[in-house]
Design an enzyme around this catalytic site. Sequence first.
Site, mmCIF file in Angstrom:
data_model
loop_
_atom_site.group_PDB
_atom_site.id
_atom_site.type_symbol
_atom_site.label_atom_id
_atom_site.label_comp_id
_atom_site.label_asym_id
_atom_site.label_seq_id
_atom_site.Cartn_x
_atom_site.Cartn_y
_atom_site.Cartn_z
ATOM 1 C CG ASN A 263 -3.861 17.951 -1.481
ATOM 2 O OD1 ASN A 263 -4.576 18.939 -1.636
ATOM 3 N ND2 ASN A 263 -2.714 17.994 -0.828
ATOM 4 C CG HIS B 49 -5.951 20.704 2.993
ATOM 5 N ND1 HIS B 49 -6.514 20.728 1.729
ATOM 6 C CD2 HIS B 49 -4.667 20.318 2.833
ATOM 7 C CE1 HIS B 49 -5.588 20.372 0.852
ATOM 8 N NE2 HIS B 49 -4.470 20.116 1.492
ATOM 9 C CB CYS C 14 -3.693 23.284 0.891
ATOM 10 S SG CYS C 14 -2.677 22.314 -0.220
HETATM 11 O O1 UT7 Z 1 -1.652 19.712 0.897
HETATM 12 C C1 UT7 Z 1 -0.785 19.989 1.958
HETATM 13 C C2 UT7 Z 1 0.521 19.419 1.794
HETATM 14 N N1 UT7 Z 1 0.621 18.023 1.564
HETATM 15 C C3 UT7 Z 1 0.511 17.128 2.539
HETATM 16 O O2 UT7 Z 1 -0.019 17.400 3.585
HETATM 17 C C4 UT7 Z 1 1.120 15.787 2.309
HETATM 18 C C5 UT7 Z 1 1.958 15.417 3.511
HETATM 19 N N2 UT7 Z 1 2.666 14.153 3.368
HETATM 20 C C6 UT7 Z 1 2.046 12.963 3.255
HETATM 21 O O3 UT7 Z 1 0.845 12.884 3.161
HETATM 22 C C7 UT7 Z 1 2.904 11.719 3.328
HETATM 23 O O4 UT7 Z 1 4.198 12.058 3.762
HETATM 24 C C8 UT7 Z 1 3.001 10.978 1.965
HETATM 25 C C9 UT7 Z 1 1.671 10.322 1.646
HETATM 26 C C10 UT7 Z 1 3.404 11.933 0.873
HETATM 27 C C11 UT7 Z 1 4.043 9.868 2.066
HETATM 28 O O5 UT7 Z 1 3.751 8.985 3.125
HETATM 29 P P1 UT7 Z 1 4.891 8.575 4.165
HETATM 30 O O6 UT7 Z 1 4.299 7.585 5.084
HETATM 31 O O7 UT7 Z 1 5.425 9.864 4.763
HETATM 32 O O8 UT7 Z 1 5.945 7.868 3.255
HETATM 33 P P2 UT7 Z 1 7.458 8.262 2.941
HETATM 34 O O9 UT7 Z 1 7.551 9.516 2.147
HETATM 35 O O10 UT7 Z 1 8.221 8.217 4.218
HETATM 36 O O11 UT7 Z 1 7.880 7.071 2.024
HETATM 37 C C12 UT7 Z 1 7.874 5.721 2.480
HETATM 38 C C13 UT7 Z 1 8.302 4.812 1.352
HETATM 39 C C14 UT7 Z 1 9.549 5.288 0.622
HETATM 40 O O12 UT7 Z 1 10.325 4.140 0.328
HETATM 41 P P3 UT7 Z 1 11.635 3.787 1.212
HETATM 42 O O13 UT7 Z 1 12.534 4.979 1.069
HETATM 43 O O14 UT7 Z 1 11.110 3.615 2.612
HETATM 44 O O15 UT7 Z 1 12.122 2.551 0.564
HETATM 45 C C15 UT7 Z 1 9.030 5.867 -0.661
HETATM 46 O O16 UT7 Z 1 9.954 5.782 -1.722
HETATM 47 O O17 UT7 Z 1 7.276 4.758 0.350
HETATM 48 C C16 UT7 Z 1 7.836 5.005 -0.950
HETATM 49 N N3 UT7 Z 1 6.833 5.650 -1.795
HETATM 50 C C17 UT7 Z 1 5.923 4.962 -2.504
HETATM 51 N N4 UT7 Z 1 5.689 3.656 -2.646
HETATM 52 C C18 UT7 Z 1 4.663 3.279 -3.431
HETATM 53 C C19 UT7 Z 1 6.629 6.977 -1.986
HETATM 54 N N5 UT7 Z 1 5.598 7.170 -2.834
HETATM 55 C C20 UT7 Z 1 5.137 5.937 -3.169
HETATM 56 C C21 UT7 Z 1 4.105 5.476 -3.984
HETATM 57 N N6 UT7 Z 1 3.884 4.139 -4.088
HETATM 58 N N7 UT7 Z 1 3.277 6.329 -4.651
#
Ligand code: UT7
Length: 329
Positions: free
Chosen positions: A286, A256, A116
């Site tokens: 993204n 980004h 990125c």
């Molecule tokens: O391009 C440069 C690199 N990329 C980034 O900068 C991305 C960086 N990360 C993020 O943007 C965020 O961490 C995400 C958007 C990927 C995830 O958001 P989060 O608030 O960190 O959520 P999480 O990974 O802690 O997941 C929370 C919950 C989980 O369920 P449990 O374990 O709490 O029951 C996941 O399984 O959300 C669940 N989950 C989803 N639920 C519905 C993960 N993906 C999804 C989904 N829909 N698509």
Amino acid sequence: MKRPIAMIAGTGRAVPKRTMSNDEFAAIGIETNDEWIRERTGIRLRHVAGEGETLTSLGAEAARVAMQAAGVTAGEIDSIVMATVSPDHLLPSAAVEVQAAIGASRAAAFDVDAACTGWIYGVTVAEGLLATGSAETVLVIGGELLTRIVNWKDRNTCVLFGDGVGAAVLRRATKGRGVLASYLRSDGTLAQLLWRPAGGGVKPASQETIDDGSFFVQMQGREVFKHAVRSMADACDRALDQAKLSADAIDLVIPHQANIRIIEATAKHANVPMEKVYVNVDRYGNTSAGSIPIALDEAIRAGRITDGSTVLFVGFGAGFTWGSLVVKF
Ligand code: UT7
């Protein structure tokens, strides 16, 4: 050598025709919903390449628009620097494929793999080519067809990414306009937080790697999020220090576009109000190396950047890599 050496003379962008909304994931069996995606990421739509749309075709289209804006022809391009992690072929580079498509027969063409942060790296490489006199006119393209390398069964990743390409023509700086500061960093000890475990020499592509998902992009989102916030804040500080500018002197920040929450945290750290931050993650998701140059082209065409504007670019991605630029237009 005294800056500015390189200025942005013209920009362009190209994205696939088809857009995909958050609601469409349910139809392909992904357990997610519009509310979760919008609240956690800010994404509403992403572009998805269809038949006949390739990184080369989009790259060539973005390059042609950028060349027209800069008033240069393909024959005047000395170098093509292409930032991507999703080339049409693993060999040769994406840059030579764009070279052939636009007929830039005099150019030296090569890829930069910094995920990125790739376009920011590419601009800095182009600046070096201009500084040494190796080139007078450089195309710096950033873009991806990420929808071809994500795992469409993994809701942790497939909802986040999209396709698109942005391009800029860099030429020798005039009238004090151009790149005032550039900061590049990486930390390979964290590579496995965002990577493709298979498909390379260690674990070549096979049916097994497709079935177990290791052929596709894998990410530990929460960890990546923390590093992104920290590194983008660091990158803002370093570029401003180098340019000897305070946040007040910045007319627009182009970060980004991975997640609106990361963008907001970066703006807060940099002490820049959100009105001065360009956001289009809602419409593109993204697009990795495409994200910053697509946003730049939109911002110029929308009149958000005009003659005399000072713009702070800041990126973070797989590697990890991160970096920033301050550019006077
Ligand atoms: O391009 C440069 C690199 N990329 C980034 O900068 C991305 C960086 N990360 C993020 O943007 C965020 O961490 C995400 C958007 C990927 C995830 O958001 P989060 O608030 O960190 O959520 P999480 O990974 O802690 O997941 C929370 C919950 C989980 O369920 P449990 O374990 O709490 O029951 C996941 O399984 O959300 C669940 N989950 C989803 N639920 C519905 C993960 N993906 C999804 C989904 N829909 N698509």
